[in-house]
Design an enzyme around this catalytic site. Structure first.
Site, PDB file in Angstrom:
ATOM      1  N   SER A 135       0.826  -1.207   0.000  1.00  0.00           N
ATOM      2  CA  SER A 135       0.000   0.000   0.000  1.00  0.00           C
ATOM      3  C   SER A 135       0.860   1.256   0.000  1.00  0.00           C
ATOM      4  O   SER A 135       1.991   1.247   0.466  1.00  0.00           O
ATOM      5  CB  SER A 135      -0.908   0.032   1.225  1.00  0.00           C
ATOM      6  OG  SER A 135      -1.619   1.261   1.241  1.00  0.00           O
ATOM      7  N   LYS A 190      -4.303  -6.808   3.390  1.00  0.00           N
ATOM      8  CA  LYS A 190      -4.363  -5.689   2.429  1.00  0.00           C
ATOM      9  C   LYS A 190      -5.821  -5.420   2.009  1.00  0.00           C
ATOM     10  O   LYS A 190      -6.225  -4.255   1.846  1.00  0.00           O
ATOM     11  CB  LYS A 190      -3.497  -6.003   1.197  1.00  0.00           C
ATOM     12  CG  LYS A 190      -3.602  -4.953   0.080  1.00  0.00           C
ATOM     13  CD  LYS A 190      -3.109  -3.597   0.563  1.00  0.00           C
ATOM     14  CE  LYS A 190      -3.021  -2.460  -0.408  1.00  0.00           C
ATOM     15  NZ  LYS A 190      -3.875  -2.258  -1.495  1.00  0.00           N
ATOM     16  N   HIS A 193      -7.368  -3.522   4.688  1.00  0.00           N
ATOM     17  CA  HIS A 193      -6.843  -2.153   4.569  1.00  0.00           C
ATOM     18  C   HIS A 193      -7.682  -1.375   3.561  1.00  0.00           C
ATOM     19  O   HIS A 193      -8.119  -0.248   3.802  1.00  0.00           O
ATOM     20  CB  HIS A 193      -5.376  -2.205   4.134  1.00  0.00           C
ATOM     21  CG  HIS A 193      -4.812  -0.899   3.678  1.00  0.00           C
ATOM     22  ND1 HIS A 193      -5.113  -0.347   2.443  1.00  0.00           N
ATOM     23  CD2 HIS A 193      -3.998  -0.008   4.282  1.00  0.00           C
ATOM     24  CE1 HIS A 193      -4.505   0.817   2.316  1.00  0.00           C
ATOM     25  NE2 HIS A 193      -3.816   1.040   3.414  1.00  0.00           N
ATOM     26  N   ASN A 194      -7.926  -1.990   2.422  1.00  0.00           N
ATOM     27  CA  ASN A 194      -8.682  -1.297   1.372  1.00  0.00           C
ATOM     28  C   ASN A 194     -10.139  -1.073   1.764  1.00  0.00           C
ATOM     29  O   ASN A 194     -10.722  -0.056   1.419  1.00  0.00           O
ATOM     30  CB  ASN A 194      -8.595  -2.070   0.051  1.00  0.00           C
ATOM     31  CG  ASN A 194      -7.267  -1.825  -0.639  1.00  0.00           C
ATOM     32  OD1 ASN A 194      -6.268  -1.539   0.014  1.00  0.00           O
ATOM     33  ND2 ASN A 194      -7.234  -1.932  -1.949  1.00  0.00           N
ATOM     34  N   GLU A 197     -10.041   1.801   3.890  1.00  0.00           N
ATOM     35  CA  GLU A 197      -9.753   2.942   2.985  1.00  0.00           C
ATOM     36  C   GLU A 197     -11.039   3.429   2.290  1.00  0.00           C
ATOM     37  O   GLU A 197     -11.309   4.631   2.245  1.00  0.00           O
ATOM     38  CB  GLU A 197      -8.716   2.474   1.960  1.00  0.00           C
ATOM     39  CG  GLU A 197      -8.430   3.424   0.807  1.00  0.00           C
ATOM     40  CD  GLU A 197      -7.534   2.753  -0.252  1.00  0.00           C
ATOM     41  OE1 GLU A 197      -6.402   2.355   0.081  1.00  0.00           O
ATOM     42  OE2 GLU A 197      -7.970   2.629  -1.423  1.00  0.00           O
ATOM     43  N   HIS A 448     -37.720 -23.877  12.663  1.00  0.00           N
ATOM     44  CA  HIS A 448     -36.251 -23.875  12.753  1.00  0.00           C
ATOM     45  C   HIS A 448     -35.750 -23.960  14.194  1.00  0.00           C
ATOM     46  O   HIS A 448     -34.573 -24.199  14.415  1.00  0.00           O
ATOM     47  CB  HIS A 448     -35.694 -22.618  12.078  1.00  0.00           C
ATOM     48  CG  HIS A 448     -35.942 -22.602  10.595  1.00  0.00           C
ATOM     49  ND1 HIS A 448     -35.383 -23.528   9.741  1.00  0.00           N
ATOM     50  CD2 HIS A 448     -36.717 -21.805   9.834  1.00  0.00           C
ATOM     51  CE1 HIS A 448     -35.789 -23.282   8.505  1.00  0.00           C
ATOM     52  NE2 HIS A 448     -36.616 -22.240   8.531  1.00  0.00           N
TER      53      HIS A 448
END
Ligand code: 6PG
Length: 466
Positions: A135, A190, A193-194, A197, A448
């Site tokens: 990065s 990463k 991270h993005n 970002e 359920h």
């Protein structure tokens, strides 16, 4: 006579060139490769050696076998190529040319599961594979990127000193480079991270949209610059303030840019990873959806024409918006780090949050004062939201945050990320959720089953509905 080098760099695009120059500046001898496509990409690597003095002594190739032959064993080959087919094709061609013990590094933005597969298939051939998230954009790659490493540990031990040389250094002087685990661990970190970002960028876009209702870009720029002198300081805040400084024919340059956002996929992978892990990373998702919605320009214009009548102007104080922004950022970071903890458990990675924050504190796009704070927090604690600092921030910021949301609704300003942060926070601090109703509904139509509050048993029970 040409001297063989151990390191070879594949892909002389913007990032590959910047990384190559960084290697060379640090005295690491390299050989360069870029494919040849007639009339489109010819002598690309050679031209780079002529353009940049640091690369003047590097050999340049456009035939892969010659490139591999020019490397000294054990070869260390770093690929900086677009993720997907370009990386896959190159790896396929490279495989047969390599020998046992060679190291292949994919430094592109590959999907972590793809890296996991590649790691395994190279391992079978006794070739050591690393997936490294890089990065920092072009400048980071040149001056010191953040490096998130995953894959073969033995290979990492061999290359780590060189990686430390080229990596950015955090304020403790430590290289922003760490090994996070086997297979796709580096690319997973990463990707998160993005994801962070994306949400950080979107939050800033929302701040601007809130402020712009009642202020010029000039005032907003000054305001953001002031915020950047406080604990809100971050690289993305700094560049966002800076880009408001540019004008064309007296029009703010940002107004010349079409309001439809692109993406290269990592934000959607990060959003999907939330569902794989069973985690509600709704800021990343909202940031991604905000981009998607932006691309429906025609629909937006048609609906705007039909529905945007008599919308009151938003008049909020700067400090109110700042507090809303700060709190939303904390939620965003909390979600990112939580996902890493869950992924580490699921995939058996030994990554710790202290290390991640250290690697993200310099060199990368999400470097910030908050990240520096995370380093010290994660030395002893695990949760951003349980920290005393968050409590203090919330005491000051909760009412302003609510006010911002209320005003944004009144003025019909979409603030997907700020709203998501609030929704997540209020849902997470609910000691009695609405899930009893969901469980009852599931049991009513599908038998359920549910657990009862007055029983320790994990045996599913049914209600008296039918
Ligand atoms: C980085 C960036 C970098 C790239 C993004 C852009 O850390 O240097 O994240 O990797 O700018 O992948 O992604 P989008 O095109 O999806 O916005």
């Amino acid at each position: 006579m040409n001297v063989k080098t151990e390191w070879g760099i594949v892909g002389m695009g913007v990032m590959g060139t910047a990384l190559s120059r960084n290697f060379a500046r640090n005295g690491i001898k390299i050989t360069l490769f870029n494919r040849r496509i007639k009339k489109l990409e010819e002598e690309v690597a050679l031209k780079k050696t002529q353009l940049y003095s640091e690369l003047a002594n590097a050999q340049a190739f456009e035939e892969l076998d010659q490139f591999v032959f020019a490397l000294k064993a054990p070869r260390k080959i770093l690929l900086m190529l677009p993720a997907g087919d370009p990386t896959e094709d190159l790896l396929e061609q490279l495989g047969p040319l390599l020998s046992k013990g060679d190291i292949v590094i994919d430094a592109g933005n590959s999907h972590y599961q793809q890296t996991e597969k590649r790691s395994k298939s190279f391992m079978k051939k006794e070739i050591l594979f690393l997936g490294i998230g890089v990065s920092g954009g072009e400048e980071g790659a040149l001056k010191g990127p953040s490096l998130m490493v995953g894959g073969n540990k033995e290979a990492y031990e061999i290359v780590k000193n060189n990686l430390f040389q080229i990596a950015g250094k955090n304020n403790k002087g430590n290289p922003c480079c760490a090994y996070f685990g086997t297979g796709g661990a580096g690319h997973f970190v990463k990707m998160i991270h993005n994801g962070i970002e994306y949400a950080e960028m979107q939050l800033l876009a929302e701040v601007i949209s809130l402020l712009h209702h009642n202020n010029s870009y000039e005032v907003i720029q000054t305001t953001l610059n002031q915020w950047n002198k406080t604990k809100s300081k971050s690289y993305l805040l700094e560049i966002t303030a800076d880009l408001l400084r540019y004008y064309e024919d007296e029009l703010p340059f940002v107004e010349m840019i079409q309001d439809t956002a692109s993406n290269k996929g990592t934000g959607s992978w990060a959003t999907e990873a939330g569902t794989t892990l069973g985690y509600s990373n709704n800021l990343m998702a909202s940031a991604l959806y905000a981009r998607y919605i932006s691309s429906f320009k025609k629909e937006r214009v048609a609906l705007a024409k039909r529905f945007n009548k008599k919308i009151p102007l938003l008049k909020a104080s700067f400090i109110q918006i700042k507090r809303s922004y700060d709190l939303s950022r904390w939620i965003n970071h909390h979600q990112g780090f939580e996902m890493l903890t869950l992924a580490a458990k699921k995939y058996g990675w030994k990554l710790n949050l202290y290390q991640v924050a250290s690697v993200w504190a310099e060199g990368c796009i999400i470097k910030s004062d908050l990240m520096e704070f995370c380093i010290s927090l994660f030395e002893s604690e695990k949760s951003l939201l349980l920290s005393n600092e968050f409590k203090k921030l919330l005491e000051q910021g909760k009412d302003p945050w609510k006010k911002t949301l209320k005003q944004a609704i009144k003025s019909e300003i979409p603030i997907l990320c700020m709203q998501s942060a609030w929704s997540y926070f209020t849902a997470l601090k609910t000691n009695k959720s609405t899930a009893n109703i969901i469980q009852a509904q599931r049991d009513y139509f599908g038998a359920h089953g549910f657990l009862r509050i007055d029983s320790e048993s994990d045996k599913l029970q049914h209600g008296p509905w039918h």
